[in-house]
Motif scaffolding. Sequence first.
Motif, mmCIF file in Angstrom:
data_model
loop_
_atom_site.group_PDB
_atom_site.id
_atom_site.type_symbol
_atom_site.label_atom_id
_atom_site.label_comp_id
_atom_site.label_asym_id
_atom_site.label_seq_id
_atom_site.Cartn_x
_atom_site.Cartn_y
_atom_site.Cartn_z
ATOM 1 N N ASP A 1 -3.584 0.238 5.256
ATOM 2 C CA ASP A 1 -2.860 1.393 4.746
ATOM 3 C C ASP A 1 -1.396 1.294 5.155
ATOM 4 O O ASP A 1 -1.056 0.773 6.218
ATOM 5 C CB ASP A 1 -3.478 2.676 5.313
ATOM 6 N N GLY B 1 0.794 -1.220 0.000
ATOM 7 C CA GLY B 1 0.000 0.000 0.000
ATOM 8 C C GLY B 1 0.825 1.266 0.000
ATOM 9 O O GLY B 1 0.270 2.361 -0.146
ATOM 10 N N ASP C 1 -3.689 -6.349 5.050
ATOM 11 C CA ASP C 1 -4.482 -5.530 4.138
ATOM 12 C C ASP C 1 -4.793 -4.235 4.868
ATOM 13 O O ASP C 1 -5.865 -4.046 5.441
ATOM 14 C CB ASP C 1 -5.770 -6.267 3.764
#
Length: 344
Positions: free
Chosen positions: A304, A259, A302
Amino acid sequence: MTTQMAREIREQPAAVALTISSLLASAGSIRRLVAERRHVLLIGRGTSDNAAVYGQYVLSTRGRLATLASPSIATAYHSDLDLGDVVAVGLSQSGTTSEIVETLEWAARCGARTVAVTNEPESDLAAVADLALVTRAGREVAVPATKTYTSQLAAMAVLGLVLAEDTEMLDQLERVPDQMARALDSAPLMEQLAGQLVGADRFVVAARGYALSVARELALKLQEACYVTAVGLSWADLLHGPIAMVGEGTPTALIASTGDAAVFPGTAEVARRCARAGADVIAFGGDAELAAECRVSVAGPDADAMLAPMSLVVPGQLLVEALARAKGIDPDAPRGLRKITQTA
């Protein structure tokens, strides 16, 4: 026998969840204390300094210039600085490291407003600060810090996001403990990997951006719990010379969050270069391209990129604990170390 370090690694999701919920209740106090002050000075040593590196990225990417302090400026050189536009944040798990307490007191005398990040509400550090952000890790027995480190990361995230009034990311922060719990599932793989790396006496751990804190922290854990030479650094710095030490017998771990679009591109090429030099490359996080270049790869959360480090560190902690045992070392009580380190 299960070590105390292993138990404390597994206590992290609960410790971080409790820390986040507790510190969010201090949001108003944080905003009032910082008010118009534009700069943040982060004060720590060892693991706390590694947590401060994470805080530096969180705060600086959200509008406030944050820098790491050199405590010797206060405690050895006794410099007189104008800190009238500064909030000084002292980080110490025990809150009793005299150098950190003294440096925070020095910052106050120089005009800074002061914040303590500590696991002990009745500590000296909490007492001298204008505001204490008390982490909720509970008692940590093993000398290598695990749950107190991730709780400090949570405190840094709360501080930065509250000041930025980033409500969306604060909502995502509350999902981090579940992501950390899933990262614990890597324990069997880390046990297996530890058996394969038991003969290694030199490690490289590299990352960039938010994850740099994790690289530095895992290198420190390898040093203190496994008695190996370990270097934790930015992979951008790794390419500027230190990559010459990467070769046969030098496991190289890359910490990466897919990310993080600002720094993730290029990580696979770093892995290729290390693999071509003969290193066993390990990835914590990343994508299929990175995994293809590595001997072992563990999927990242999963989440930021800013929040990923709290989960990315978990497989590395499990590896360190397993590797110490594989080497016949008690990770709870490394030689020559105590839980609280005092620096003159």
